[in-house]
Design a protein around this motif. Structure first.
Motif, PDB file in Angstrom:
ATOM      1  N   THR A  39      63.255 -22.570  50.467  1.00  0.00           N
ATOM      2  CA  THR A  39      63.656 -21.856  49.263  1.00  0.00           C
ATOM      3  C   THR A  39      64.300 -20.536  49.654  1.00  0.00           C
ATOM      4  O   THR A  39      64.234 -20.130  50.805  1.00  0.00           O
ATOM      5  CB  THR A  39      62.462 -21.624  48.313  1.00  0.00           C
ATOM      6  N   ARG A  40      64.919 -19.891  48.706  1.00  0.00           N
ATOM      7  CA  ARG A  40      65.494 -18.564  48.902  1.00  0.00           C
ATOM      8  C   ARG A  40      64.572 -17.530  48.284  1.00  0.00           C
ATOM      9  O   ARG A  40      63.809 -17.832  47.376  1.00  0.00           O
ATOM     10  CB  ARG A  40      66.846 -18.448  48.201  1.00  0.00           C
ATOM     11  N   THR A  41      64.714 -16.313  48.783  1.00  0.00           N
ATOM     12  CA  THR A  41      64.060 -15.208  48.104  1.00  0.00           C
ATOM     13  C   THR A  41      65.139 -14.409  47.384  1.00  0.00           C
ATOM     14  O   THR A  41      66.275 -14.321  47.855  1.00  0.00           O
ATOM     15  CB  THR A  41      63.308 -14.277  49.079  1.00  0.00           C
ATOM     16  N   PHE A  42      64.774 -13.892  46.250  1.00  0.00           N
ATOM     17  CA  PHE A  42      65.650 -13.014  45.486  1.00  0.00           C
ATOM     18  C   PHE A  42      64.910 -11.693  45.336  1.00  0.00           C
ATOM     19  O   PHE A  42      63.832 -11.662  44.742  1.00  0.00           O
ATOM     20  CB  PHE A  42      65.986 -13.630  44.122  1.00  0.00           C
ATOM     21  N   THR A  43      65.459 -10.665  45.939  1.00  0.00           N
ATOM     22  CA  THR A  43      64.801  -9.353  46.063  1.00  0.00           C
ATOM     23  C   THR A  43      63.356  -9.515  46.544  1.00  0.00           C
ATOM     24  O   THR A  43      62.444  -8.883  46.037  1.00  0.00           O
ATOM     25  CB  THR A  43      64.873  -8.528  44.756  1.00  0.00           C
ATOM     26  N   ALA A  79      56.718 -11.883  50.018  1.00  0.00           N
ATOM     27  CA  ALA A  79      57.380 -10.685  49.502  1.00  0.00           C
ATOM     28  C   ALA A  79      57.068  -9.471  50.374  1.00  0.00           C
ATOM     29  O   ALA A  79      57.958  -8.667  50.679  1.00  0.00           O
ATOM     30  CB  ALA A  79      56.965 -10.442  48.055  1.00  0.00           C
ATOM     31  N   ASP A  80      55.827  -9.348  50.805  1.00  0.00           N
ATOM     32  CA  ASP A  80      55.458  -8.233  51.692  1.00  0.00           C
ATOM     33  C   ASP A  80      56.179  -8.322  53.023  1.00  0.00           C
ATOM     34  O   ASP A  80      56.572  -7.317  53.609  1.00  0.00           O
ATOM     35  CB  ASP A  80      53.945  -8.211  51.936  1.00  0.00           C
ATOM     36  N   ARG A  84      62.543  -6.503  50.177  1.00  0.00           N
ATOM     37  CA  ARG A  84      63.369  -6.848  49.021  1.00  0.00           C
ATOM     38  C   ARG A  84      64.588  -7.653  49.448  1.00  0.00           C
ATOM     39  O   ARG A  84      65.580  -7.713  48.744  1.00  0.00           O
ATOM     40  CB  ARG A  84      63.760  -5.583  48.276  1.00  0.00           C
ATOM     41  N   SER A  85      64.517  -8.292  50.612  1.00  0.00           N
ATOM     42  CA  SER A  85      65.639  -9.055  51.163  1.00  0.00           C
ATOM     43  C   SER A  85      65.873 -10.356  50.412  1.00  0.00           C
ATOM     44  O   SER A  85      64.959 -10.927  49.829  1.00  0.00           O
ATOM     45  CB  SER A  85      65.367  -9.402  52.627  1.00  0.00           C
ATOM     46  N   ASN A  86      67.106 -10.812  50.486  1.00  0.00           N
ATOM     47  CA  ASN A  86      67.472 -12.147  49.997  1.00  0.00           C
ATOM     48  C   ASN A  86      67.639 -13.013  51.229  1.00  0.00           C
ATOM     49  O   ASN A  86      68.653 -12.938  51.921  1.00  0.00           O
ATOM     50  CB  ASN A  86      68.778 -12.095  49.193  1.00  0.00           C
ATOM     51  N   VAL A  87      66.630 -13.806  51.540  1.00  0.00           N
ATOM     52  CA  VAL A  87      66.633 -14.636  52.740  1.00  0.00           C
ATOM     53  C   VAL A  87      66.222 -16.053  52.383  1.00  0.00           C
ATOM     54  O   VAL A  87      65.748 -16.320  51.289  1.00  0.00           O
ATOM     55  CB  VAL A  87      65.675 -14.082  53.834  1.00  0.00           C
ATOM     56  N   VAL A  88      66.385 -16.956  53.329  1.00  0.00           N
ATOM     57  CA  VAL A  88      65.915 -18.332  53.179  1.00  0.00           C
ATOM     58  C   VAL A  88      64.576 -18.451  53.883  1.00  0.00           C
ATOM     59  O   VAL A  88      64.417 -17.999  55.009  1.00  0.00           O
ATOM     60  CB  VAL A  88      66.933 -19.343  53.777  1.00  0.00           C
ATOM     61  N   VAL A  89      63.610 -19.059  53.203  1.00  0.00           N
ATOM     62  CA  VAL A  89      62.284 -19.292  53.765  1.00  0.00           C
ATOM     63  C   VAL A  89      62.134 -20.790  53.951  1.00  0.00           C
ATOM     64  O   VAL A  89      62.322 -21.556  53.019  1.00  0.00           O
ATOM     65  CB  VAL A  89      61.174 -18.763  52.815  1.00  0.00           C
ATOM     66  N   ARG A  90      61.805 -21.188  55.163  1.00  0.00           N
ATOM     67  CA  ARG A  90      61.572 -22.612  55.447  1.00  0.00           C
ATOM     68  C   ARG A  90      60.151 -22.747  55.973  1.00  0.00           C
ATOM     69  O   ARG A  90      59.780 -22.114  56.961  1.00  0.00           O
ATOM     70  CB  ARG A  90      62.570 -23.138  56.478  1.00  0.00           C
ATOM     71  N   LEU A  91      59.392 -23.579  55.310  1.00  0.00           N
ATOM     72  CA  LEU A  91      58.000 -23.819  55.678  1.00  0.00           C
ATOM     73  C   LEU A  91      57.916 -25.216  56.281  1.00  0.00           C
ATOM     74  O   LEU A  91      58.203 -26.200  55.615  1.00  0.00           O
ATOM     75  CB  LEU A  91      57.122 -23.699  54.427  1.00  0.00           C
ATOM     76  N   ASN A  92      57.554 -25.308  57.560  1.00  0.00           N
ATOM     77  CA  ASN A  92      57.434 -26.601  58.259  1.00  0.00           C
ATOM     78  C   ASN A  92      55.982 -26.998  58.341  1.00  0.00           C
ATOM     79  O   ASN A  92      55.139 -26.186  58.561  1.00  0.00           O
ATOM     80  CB  ASN A  92      57.975 -26.528  59.689  1.00  0.00           C
TER      81      ASN A  92
END
Length: 92
Positions: A39-43, A79-80, A84-92
């Motif tokens: 997923t992506r993070t938004f702020t 989030a911590d 406040r970055s917009n990044v992609v998070v990948r959980l394996n």
């Protein structure tokens, strides 16, 4: 080009890329037996995180992979970690 994060969330804690390793006995490495959610993070907030975790748990149950809840990052922990970055998070 985006910068690669210096840290990785591994088994419930953040480790540096230098500390990260995959066991040669890992079933995902040996047999491709694994799953992931992205997923992506938004702020800094991971989009639809509860839905992603629900799907991850259901998929893990379907293919017989045990998930330890204390190893999964919470929405707040992500989030911590990313600020406040917009990044992609990948959980394996």
């Amino acid at each position: 080009m985006s910068e690669v994060p210096a840290d990785i969330w591994l088994d419930g804690k953040v480790v540096s890329r230098n500390e990260f390793s995959i066991s040669p006995d890992d079933e995902m490495l040996l047999y491709g037996r694994g799953l992931f959610e992205t997923t992506r993070t938004f702020t800094g907030v991971p989009w639809l995180w509860p839905s992603h975790l629900k799907r991850l748990r259901q998929s893990a149950e379907a293919i017989g992979i045990e998930i330890h809840e204390d190893q999964l990052p919470t929405e707040r922990a992500i989030a911590d970690w990313v600020g406040r970055s917009n990044v992609v998070v990948r959980l394996n």
